[in-house]
Motif scaffolding. Structure first.
Motif, PDB file in Angstrom:
ATOM      1  N   LEU A   8       0.622  -1.118  -0.025  1.00 58.75           N
ATOM      2  CA  LEU A   8       0.090  -0.082   0.196  1.00 58.75           C
ATOM      3  C   LEU A   8       1.065   1.202  -0.311  1.00 58.75           C
ATOM      4  O   LEU A   8       1.588   1.691   1.279  1.00 58.75           O
ATOM      5  CB  LEU A   8      -0.827  -0.214   1.877  1.00 58.75           C
ATOM      6  CG  LEU A   8      -1.850  -1.162   1.110  1.00 58.75           C
ATOM      7  CD1 LEU A   8      -2.237  -0.921   2.611  1.00 58.75           C
ATOM      8  CD2 LEU A   8      -3.134  -0.968   0.393  1.00 58.75           C
ATOM      9  N   ASN A   9       0.788   1.756  -1.335  1.00 58.87           N
ATOM     10  CA  ASN A   9       2.181   3.408  -1.149  1.00 58.87           C
ATOM     11  C   ASN A   9       0.899   4.437  -1.395  1.00 58.87           C
ATOM     12  O   ASN A   9       1.831   5.311  -1.446  1.00 58.87           O
ATOM     13  CB  ASN A   9       2.673   2.896  -2.415  1.00 58.87           C
ATOM     14  CG  ASN A   9       2.558   2.423  -3.754  1.00 58.87           C
ATOM     15  OD1 ASN A   9       1.267   2.815  -4.096  1.00 58.87           O
ATOM     16  ND2 ASN A   9       3.400   2.361  -4.227  1.00 58.87           N
ATOM     17  N   LEU A  10      -0.533   4.438  -1.310  1.00 57.93           N
ATOM     18  CA  LEU A  10      -1.170   5.415  -2.151  1.00 57.93           C
ATOM     19  C   LEU A  10      -1.433   6.098  -3.032  1.00 57.93           C
ATOM     20  O   LEU A  10      -1.555   7.290  -2.583  1.00 57.93           O
ATOM     21  CB  LEU A  10      -1.165   6.053  -0.989  1.00 57.93           C
ATOM     22  CG  LEU A  10      -2.687   5.234   1.055  1.00 57.93           C
ATOM     23  CD1 LEU A  10      -3.799   5.307   0.618  1.00 57.93           C
ATOM     24  CD2 LEU A  10      -1.408   4.711   1.242  1.00 57.93           C
ATOM     25  N   VAL A  11      -0.554   5.653  -3.973  1.00 55.86           N
ATOM     26  CA  VAL A  11      -0.774   6.947  -4.977  1.00 55.86           C
ATOM     27  C   VAL A  11      -2.131   6.800  -5.791  1.00 55.86           C
ATOM     28  O   VAL A  11      -2.935   6.119  -5.649  1.00 55.86           O
ATOM     29  CB  VAL A  11       0.391   6.006  -6.091  1.00 55.86           C
ATOM     30  CG1 VAL A  11       0.332   6.372  -7.770  1.00 55.86           C
ATOM     31  CG2 VAL A  11       1.812   5.871  -5.731  1.00 55.86           C
ATOM     32  N   ASP A  12      -2.222   8.005  -5.514  1.00 54.70           N
ATOM     33  CA  ASP A  12      -3.308   8.752  -6.845  1.00 54.70           C
ATOM     34  C   ASP A  12      -3.211   9.996  -7.009  1.00 54.70           C
ATOM     35  O   ASP A  12      -2.832  10.925  -6.606  1.00 54.70           O
ATOM     36  CB  ASP A  12      -4.531   8.208  -5.864  1.00 54.70           C
ATOM     37  CG  ASP A  12      -6.065   8.652  -6.106  1.00 54.70           C
ATOM     38  OD1 ASP A  12      -6.004   9.357  -7.176  1.00 54.70           O
ATOM     39  OD2 ASP A  12      -7.170   8.563  -5.407  1.00 54.70           O
ATOM     40  N   PRO A  13      -3.389   9.671  -8.246  1.00 60.12           N
ATOM     41  CA  PRO A  13      -3.312  11.312  -9.326  1.00 60.12           C
ATOM     42  C   PRO A  13      -4.284  11.687  -8.402  1.00 60.12           C
ATOM     43  O   PRO A  13      -4.322  13.762  -9.105  1.00 60.12           O
ATOM     44  CB  PRO A  13      -2.977  10.718 -10.751  1.00 60.12           C
ATOM     45  CG  PRO A  13      -2.684   9.873 -10.398  1.00 60.12           C
ATOM     46  CD  PRO A  13      -3.819   8.623  -9.826  1.00 60.12           C
ATOM     47  N   GLU A  14      -5.229  12.241  -8.488  1.00 61.46           N
ATOM     48  CA  GLU A  14      -6.442  12.942  -8.445  1.00 61.46           C
ATOM     49  C   GLU A  14      -6.204  13.305  -6.602  1.00 61.46           C
ATOM     50  O   GLU A  14      -7.188  12.768  -5.243  1.00 61.46           O
ATOM     51  CB  GLU A  14      -8.062  11.745  -8.739  1.00 61.46           C
ATOM     52  CG  GLU A  14      -8.066  11.523  -9.896  1.00 61.46           C
ATOM     53  CD  GLU A  14      -7.722  12.873 -10.878  1.00 61.46           C
ATOM     54  OE1 GLU A  14      -8.351  14.134 -10.331  1.00 61.46           O
ATOM     55  OE2 GLU A  14      -7.256  12.691 -11.605  1.00 61.46           O
ATOM     56  N   PRO A  15      -6.082  13.980  -6.443  1.00 57.29           N
ATOM     57  CA  PRO A  15      -5.808  14.620  -4.625  1.00 57.29           C
ATOM     58  C   PRO A  15      -7.220  14.197  -3.904  1.00 57.29           C
ATOM     59  O   PRO A  15      -7.606  14.615  -2.461  1.00 57.29           O
ATOM     60  CB  PRO A  15      -5.094  15.673  -4.970  1.00 57.29           C
ATOM     61  CG  PRO A  15      -5.679  16.380  -6.194  1.00 57.29           C
ATOM     62  CD  PRO A  15      -5.872  15.239  -7.143  1.00 57.29           C
ATOM     63  N   ASP A  16      -8.444  14.559  -5.064  1.00 57.96           N
ATOM     64  CA  ASP A  16      -9.267  15.503  -3.921  1.00 57.96           C
ATOM     65  C   ASP A  16     -10.075  13.626  -3.505  1.00 57.96           C
ATOM     66  O   ASP A  16     -10.831  13.468  -2.296  1.00 57.96           O
ATOM     67  CB  ASP A  16     -10.634  15.841  -5.059  1.00 57.96           C
ATOM     68  CG  ASP A  16     -10.332  16.738  -5.239  1.00 57.96           C
ATOM     69  OD1 ASP A  16      -9.482  17.913  -4.163  1.00 57.96           O
ATOM     70  OD2 ASP A  16     -10.669  17.483  -6.140  1.00 57.96           O
ATOM     71  N   ALA A  17      -9.612  12.389  -4.347  1.00 52.70           N
ATOM     72  CA  ALA A  17      -9.671  11.274  -3.138  1.00 52.70           C
ATOM     73  C   ALA A  17      -8.674  10.604  -2.477  1.00 52.70           C
ATOM     74  O   ALA A  17     -10.045   9.745  -2.028  1.00 52.70           O
ATOM     75  CB  ALA A  17      -9.867  10.240  -4.611  1.00 52.70           C
ATOM     76  N   LEU A  18      -8.736  11.031  -1.786  1.00 56.13           N
ATOM     77  CA  LEU A  18      -7.165  10.680  -1.253  1.00 56.13           C
ATOM     78  C   LEU A  18      -7.506   9.740   0.293  1.00 56.13           C
ATOM     79  O   LEU A  18      -6.795   9.172   0.944  1.00 56.13           O
ATOM     80  CB  LEU A  18      -5.629  11.778  -1.061  1.00 56.13           C
ATOM     81  CG  LEU A  18      -4.728  11.976  -2.073  1.00 56.13           C
ATOM     82  CD1 LEU A  18      -3.651  12.766  -1.475  1.00 56.13           C
ATOM     83  CD2 LEU A  18      -4.287  10.701  -2.021  1.00 56.13           C
ATOM     84  N   GLY A  19      -8.169  10.962   0.530  1.00 56.23           N
ATOM     85  CA  GLY A  19      -9.088  10.655   2.121  1.00 56.23           C
ATOM     86  C   GLY A  19     -10.168   9.480   2.068  1.00 56.23           C
ATOM     87  O   GLY A  19      -9.509   8.706   2.523  1.00 56.23           O
ATOM     88  N   ALA A  20     -10.824   8.733   1.047  1.00 55.71           N
ATOM     89  CA  ALA A  20     -11.558   8.520   0.934  1.00 55.71           C
ATOM     90  C   ALA A  20     -10.427   6.632   0.294  1.00 55.71           C
ATOM     91  O   ALA A  20     -10.763   5.609   1.047  1.00 55.71           O
ATOM     92  CB  ALA A  20     -12.309   7.577  -0.216  1.00 55.71           C
ATOM     93  N   ARG A  21      -9.507   7.437   0.345  1.00 57.05           N
ATOM     94  CA  ARG A  21      -8.622   6.335  -0.066  1.00 57.05           C
ATOM     95  C   ARG A  21      -7.598   5.720   0.863  1.00 57.05           C
ATOM     96  O   ARG A  21      -7.459   4.756   0.539  1.00 57.05           O
ATOM     97  CB  ARG A  21      -7.190   6.781  -1.495  1.00 57.05           C
ATOM     98  CG  ARG A  21      -6.134   6.143  -1.884  1.00 57.05           C
ATOM     99  CD  ARG A  21      -5.595   5.920  -3.249  1.00 57.05           C
ATOM    100  NE  ARG A  21      -6.313   6.130  -3.874  1.00 57.05           N
ATOM    101  CZ  ARG A  21      -6.815   4.952  -5.024  1.00 57.05           C
ATOM    102  NH1 ARG A  21      -5.911   4.155  -4.324  1.00 57.05           N
ATOM    103  NH2 ARG A  21      -7.591   5.088  -6.286  1.00 57.05           N
TER     104      ARG A  21
END
Length: 326
Positions: A8-21
């Motif tokens: 789990l490295n929590l990569v996500d180009p969409e910052p608005d979705a990070l909390g849910a991720r």
């Protein structure tokens, strides 16, 4: 049974979705723990546009709090970027909270821009790593010692004796020598038997204890799918994004078990560094002698619901068949 790892490295180009991720990652860790997964692995990178995990010990603490049995491995912490005394305290507290379930692999990294961001001299990274590791080992004795010319003592002392699990990571002779000199286990970043042999040679010369934890010659990152063709077609760009980002950091002389040269989804699939497999194919791969299975459910910003499908297939269809084997 192979070691089972959820990366789990929590990569996500969409910052608005990070909390849910992030919240989903904790739920996944708890689910994996209940199902008998061995390890959750996280890592460290800074200032990356796609939000790569920058704070592995904070995340490790959250995962340890959400689980009861599995190990959490930070692989790898970029040692020279840390204040040695603060890191000694943080790991000691996490060791006590978790009953010794935190494993730290300390590397020196390979991105000068990360050092620049923290105002740390890239050219001093070897000396700073030596200082960090030596300080951790002294700090965890609970006794007073001299640090940068002053008397210090770190409390509380960790619960694990003689100290919390600490490995030296890297792909260089300098890393192997450092591990051998300090009597610490060595974690090569790729399948490098010649470097493992060099570590054993130097360990014998120093008269220290230690061992090597080395990846298999082939160590693919796995995503479980009932229809891999469809999964590659729909989600392959997520995997390619992470592969290309990681490959762009791999300068000359840096060797990694998951280094990819692919520039397209088709090339990535053919290469085999990342694999989308059915449960049957995963069981067959394990039966072929793999020492570890590394599941990467949220790779490259993978939609959370698809990550859950992968993890559930692994936990409910693969793991029972592995544990049932004599």
């Amino acid at each position: 049974m192979p070691v089972t790892v959820v990366r789990l490295n929590l990569v996500d180009p969409e910052p608005d979705a990070l909390g849910a991720r992030y919240r989903a990652a904790l739920e996944m860790a708890a689910y994996a723990d209940e199902r008998g997964v061995t390890t959750v692995q996280t890592e460290e990178h800074h200032g990356v546009a796609d939000n790569w995990m920058p704070s592995p010990f904070a995340f490790a603490g959250a995962v340890l709090g959400a689980t009861r049995r599995l190990t959490v491995t930070v692989s790898a912490a970029i040692g020279p970027l840390y204040d040695p005394l603060r890191l000694a305290e943080d790991i000691a507290v996490l060791d006590l909270l978790s009953g010794g379930r935190l494993v730290t692999v300390a590397g020196i990294g390979y991105r000068p821009e990360e050092y620049a961001a923290f105002g740390v001299d890239w050219k001093r990274r070897g000396a700073l790593q030596d200082e960090l590791l030596e300080t951790l080992l002294r700090a965890w004795t609970g006794e007073e010692f001299t640090f940068r010319g002053r008397a210090v003592r770190v409390t509380p002392r960790p619960g694990t004796r003689p100290h919390p699990p600490l490995l030296v990571g890297g792909s260089s002779k300098a890393a192997a020598r450092r591990a051998a000199r300090l009597g610490l286990p060595f974690f090569p970043s790729a399948h490098l038997p010649e470097l493992a042999a060099y570590y054993e040679q130097r360990r014998a010369e120093y008269g220290t204890e230690g061992w090597t934890m080395m990846p298999d010659a082939v160590t693919p990152l796995l995503h479980l799918a009932e229809d891999p063709d469809r999964a590659w077609a729909v989600y392959g760009e997520h995997v390619l994004h992470e592969a290309r980002t990681y490959a762009s950091w791999q300068r000359d002389g840096v060797r990694s078990a998951v280094k990819s040269a692919a520039t397209t989804v088709a090339e990535l699939r053919a290469e085999g560094v990342y694999r989308m497999v059915t449960p049957d194919e995963c069981v067959a791969y394990a039966a072929g002698g793999a020492t570890g299975l590394v599941l990467h459910p949220l790779v490259g910003g993978m939609p959370v619901e698809e990550g859950w499908r992968s993890l559930r297939l692994f936990a409910e269809d693969v793991l029972p068949r592995l544990t049932d084997k004599p």
